[in-house]
Design a protein around this motif. Structure first.
Motif, mmCIF file in Angstrom:
data_model
loop_
_atom_site.group_PDB
_atom_site.id
_atom_site.type_symbol
_atom_site.label_atom_id
_atom_site.label_comp_id
_atom_site.label_asym_id
_atom_site.label_seq_id
_atom_site.Cartn_x
_atom_site.Cartn_y
_atom_site.Cartn_z
ATOM 1 N N ILE A 174 -15.191 3.004 29.604
ATOM 2 C CA ILE A 174 -13.957 3.803 29.583
ATOM 3 C C ILE A 174 -14.282 5.245 29.197
ATOM 4 C CG2 ILE A 174 -11.803 4.186 28.278
ATOM 5 C CD1 ILE A 174 -11.437 2.139 30.435
ATOM 6 N N ASP A 175 -15.171 5.435 28.206
ATOM 7 C CA ASP A 175 -15.584 6.788 27.810
ATOM 8 C C ASP A 175 -16.235 7.513 28.985
ATOM 9 O OD1 ASP A 175 -14.587 6.347 25.285
ATOM 10 O OD2 ASP A 175 -16.556 5.976 24.354
ATOM 11 N N THR A 176 -17.064 6.804 29.745
ATOM 12 C CA THR A 176 -17.715 7.393 30.914
ATOM 13 C C THR A 176 -16.668 7.791 31.962
ATOM 14 O OG1 THR A 176 -19.699 6.072 30.536
ATOM 15 C CG2 THR A 176 -19.409 6.966 32.745
ATOM 16 N N LEU A 177 -15.696 6.913 32.187
ATOM 17 C CA LEU A 177 -14.622 7.230 33.135
ATOM 18 C C LEU A 177 -13.805 8.430 32.653
ATOM 19 C CD1 LEU A 177 -13.277 3.731 34.218
ATOM 20 C CD2 LEU A 177 -14.412 5.421 35.658
ATOM 21 N N ASP A 178 -13.518 8.478 31.346
ATOM 22 C CA ASP A 178 -12.760 9.606 30.804
ATOM 23 C C ASP A 178 -13.516 10.920 30.986
ATOM 24 O OD1 ASP A 178 -10.582 8.059 30.094
ATOM 25 O OD2 ASP A 178 -11.216 7.813 28.001
ATOM 26 N N THR A 179 -14.827 10.874 30.794
ATOM 27 C CA THR A 179 -15.661 12.066 30.998
ATOM 28 C C THR A 179 -15.612 12.492 32.469
ATOM 29 O OG1 THR A 179 -17.120 11.460 29.174
ATOM 30 C CG2 THR A 179 -18.005 12.999 30.799
ATOM 31 N N ALA A 180 -15.720 11.515 33.361
ATOM 32 C CA ALA A 180 -15.661 11.826 34.795
ATOM 33 C C ALA A 180 -14.287 12.393 35.166
ATOM 34 C CB ALA A 180 -15.954 10.571 35.613
ATOM 35 N N ILE A 181 -13.235 11.858 34.588
ATOM 36 C CA ILE A 181 -11.879 12.349 34.855
ATOM 37 C C ILE A 181 -11.739 13.786 34.361
ATOM 38 C CG2 ILE A 181 -9.459 12.078 34.160
ATOM 39 C CD1 ILE A 181 -9.960 8.990 34.346
ATOM 40 N N ASP A 182 -12.250 14.065 33.157
ATOM 41 C CA ASP A 182 -12.195 15.437 32.631
ATOM 42 C C ASP A 182 -12.955 16.406 33.537
ATOM 43 O OD1 ASP A 182 -10.627 14.672 30.496
ATOM 44 O OD2 ASP A 182 -12.312 14.518 29.085
#
Length: 149
Positions: A73-81
């Motif tokens: 989820i942290d990786t996805l959040d970083t990609a989203i940012d």
């Protein structure tokens, strides 16, 4: 073959500029749309993944799986940012391309107005010349009739 005037040359060049600016604007707009689609896909994937995880966590889950989920989820959040930043940059490129396109449109429009005015002046000159020629012809015919009578 009609000789091209300087104004017609300018109109042609201005049209080329409009075409190029339109292509640039279209390209950056398409890029922005693609980036926006990718952002939406990332957000949708994150939401779906989170919902699936939440559903499976209700029945109990090992601590390692929870850590893996959180890391993902942290990786996805970083990609989203990152994708959001890319969208902001793409939006800025679109906004930067718009004035260039508008200026080129205005320039072309100005030249076309000048051409229209020039055409109007020429049409008036042509009409006056035709009227003068018709008047002279009528006068000649009248003189010929009076000399033959």
């Amino acid at each position: 073959m009609t000789k091209q005037t300087a104004l017609q040359t300018l109109i042609g060049l201005a049209q080329d500029d409009v075409d190029a600016a339109t292509q640039r604007l279209g390209r950056v707009q398409r890029e922005r749309v693609e980036i926006e689609k990718q952002l939406k896909a990332l957000i949708d994937y994150r939401d779906e993944y989170h919902a699936r995880f939440t559903e499976s966590a209700r029945t109990g889950m090992a601590a390692g799986n929870v850590r893996n989920f959180q890391a993902f989820i942290d990786t996805l959040d970083t990609a989203i940012d990152q994708q959001r930043r890319m969208l902001e940059q793409a939006t800025q490129r679109v906004e930067a391309a718009k004035p260039d396109w508008q200026r080129s449109q205005q320039k072309l429009g100005s030249y076309e107005v000048l051409q229209s005015r020039q055409d109007d002046v020429q049409a008036l000159k042509d009409a006056r010349r035709e009227q003068r020629d018709a008047d002279e012809h009528a006068a000649r015919v009248l003189r010929m009739r009076s000399t033959h009578s």
